[in-house]
Design a protein around this motif. Sequence first.
Motif, PDB file in Angstrom:
ATOM      1  N   LEU A 322       9.088   2.633  -6.874  1.00 42.95           N
ATOM      2  CA  LEU A 322       8.289   4.319  -7.355  1.00 42.95           C
ATOM      3  C   LEU A 322       9.280   5.323  -7.298  1.00 42.95           C
ATOM      4  N   ASP A 349       7.431  -3.969 -11.321  1.00 44.04           N
ATOM      5  CA  ASP A 349       5.871  -2.859 -10.628  1.00 44.04           C
ATOM      6  C   ASP A 349       7.032  -0.931 -10.789  1.00 44.04           C
ATOM      7  N   ARG A 351       7.364   2.456 -11.556  1.00 46.22           N
ATOM      8  CA  ARG A 351       6.767   3.976 -11.252  1.00 46.22           C
ATOM      9  C   ARG A 351       7.558   4.956 -11.278  1.00 46.22           C
ATOM     10  N   ASP A 375       0.608   9.513  -4.558  1.00 50.45           N
ATOM     11  CA  ASP A 375       1.069   8.619  -4.725  1.00 50.45           C
ATOM     12  C   ASP A 375       1.688   7.123  -4.028  1.00 50.45           C
TER      13      ASP A 375
END
Length: 386
Positions: A322, A349, A351, A375
């Motif tokens: 992230l 993943d 982000r 988040d």
Amino acid sequence: MSAAPQPDDTAATGTDAAAPAARGGLPALAGLAGLPTQTVARAWGNVRDWATHGHLADTRRMPRLPIHLGDGYTVHRYEPTAPVDPALAPLLLVPPLGAPDFAFDLRRGASLVEDLLATGREIFIVTYDATGRAAGRRGLELWVDEIVPAALFAIADRHADQPVHLAGWSLGGLFTLLAAASGVSGAPIRSVTAFASPVDVSAVPLVAPFRSVAEYTGGRVFSAAYRTLGSFPATAVKWAFQLTSVERYLTKPVTLATHLDDRELLEQIEAVDTLMANMTAYPGRAFGQLYHHVIRGNDLAQDELRLAGRPVRLADVDVPVLLIAGADDVIAPVAAVERATELLTASPDLRFVVRPGGHLGVLAGRRARENSWSDLQAFLADHDRE
């Protein structure tokens, strides 16, 4: 690559006691004539409290205990404030060089650590010793290959060897990404979150003059300076980041005088002053590597960084990531952070989000709870199970 004060930025003191008064204090009650009675009453109450207690913000640290002592670093575990939920994987916080680790632990009511502990998650942090003769000889590979991995193993040992979440801010975020990219340690990493971590320094206006000087001199001016001093001094670190918000420093007295009724803003300003007063020096060798490989060569943006003679590539990061950028960040502008999305090609993943705030504000601002903290919480929850 640490914190510059911005209007929505907060910080906390480096001690367990309440912070001393912000430097310069609050201005006298002036210019309140004609304002609503309630506004005047709030302003008077704030001035009275400051005069009585010497401060407004409650910047006591969240209690923590050391669980692992290393050579020049310590891993701490924050004392839980809610029953520990075994379904939530532990999280290790990684601060940058130069800025105090208490940027994660703000004044009460505005602390990322406090917020995370309330969910029942175990929170850990690694801190560094920036003093001593050995500090100046420590290079970036020490953090990437030794300190961060050792902290992860120490935490995993307490959790049946399960992988650990990583979250870093500024240069600390780059440490987390590079630790995940380096295959040397085999550290048990579950996910990585990087707050305001600039990968492409060509997109950082603050760095442009330094790159020009480096190009013209072949890097000799800055090399001679940090080798002579043995470090990049704390005072210089403070000045460098104050330059990023010089306008706000010049208008600070006006801001205080016109917001005497805004308790939260006054606490925030006081806490940022405390943060800036506790900046530390960059170790000489680490600063030299940052200067030559990150600022001058922009190796990270090309995914060509080499540490200890070997490549450490973001393309090799194979855990969820992230990336959080601050919309008003001048130290790590959105484009500088976003560049990493083109390099982290192996992350299952990936982000990227842009949230309100400057370099510190995106981590610790008054709007962080409903933005970047939310988040982070959602991202961690999605990857608590392997």
